[in-house]
Design a protein around this motif. Structure first.
Motif: not given
Length: 124
Positions: A5-9, A25-32, A76-77
Motif C-alpha cells: 500500500a503506497e501513500s504520500g503522493g 504485509s507479511g513476516r518476511t519483508f526483509s528478504t524481499y 515493513n516499509t
C-alpha cells in the motif's frame, strides 16, 4: 502473499520534494526486493529504482542524485524520497515486491506483487 500500500503522493511545485511510503504485509519483508515504478499517461510503466537485502539501491538514470530509496524492515516499509522534482516526474508511482534478489529489476514482469499506486503531480 504480500500486500502493498503506497501513500504520500500529492501535488508539489517543480523543485520541491515528496516522500512516498510503501507498507507491506507479511513476516518476511526483509528478504524481499522492493522496487518503485512509475507510469505517466500514455506511457509504459517505467523502472525508478529498487532496493534488495544485499544489494546497494540502484536507480534509473533520470532520477539518480535526486531520488533515494530506503527501507525500514522493522516497519515493513520502503520509502522513496524524491527531491528536486521536475514536471516530467509526474506519474502514478507504484511499489513492487519480489522474494529474493532480482536479476532484471527493470522489467515490470520480474516483480510479483504490486501496490495500487499513488499519484504524484508536479506543477511548473
Amino acid at each position: 502473499q504480500v500486500q502493498l500500500a503506497e501513500s504520500g503522493g500529492g501535488l508539489v511545485q517543480a523543485g520541491g520534494s515528496l516522500r512516498l511510503s510503501c507498507a507491506a504485509s507479511g513476516r518476511t519483508f526483509s528478504t524481499y526486493s522492493m522496487g518503485w515504478f512509475r507510469q505517466a499517461p500514455g506511457k509504459e510503466r517505467e523502472f525508478v529504482g529498487r532496493i534488495s537485502r544485499s544489494v546497494i539501491p540502484d536507480y534509473t538514470d533520470s532520477v539518480k542524485g535526486r531520488f533515494t530509496i530506503s527501507r525500514d524492515n522493522a516497519k515493513n516499509t520502503v520509502y522513496l524520497q524524491m527531491n528536486s522534482l521536475k514536471p516530467e516526474d509526474a506519474a502514478i508511482y507504484y511499489c513492487a515486491a519480489r522474494a529474493g534478489v532480482i536479476a532484471s529489476a527493470v522489467s515490470p514482469t520480474a516483480w510479483d506483487y504490486w501496490g495500487q499506486g499513488t499519484q504524484v503531480t508536479v506543477s511548473s
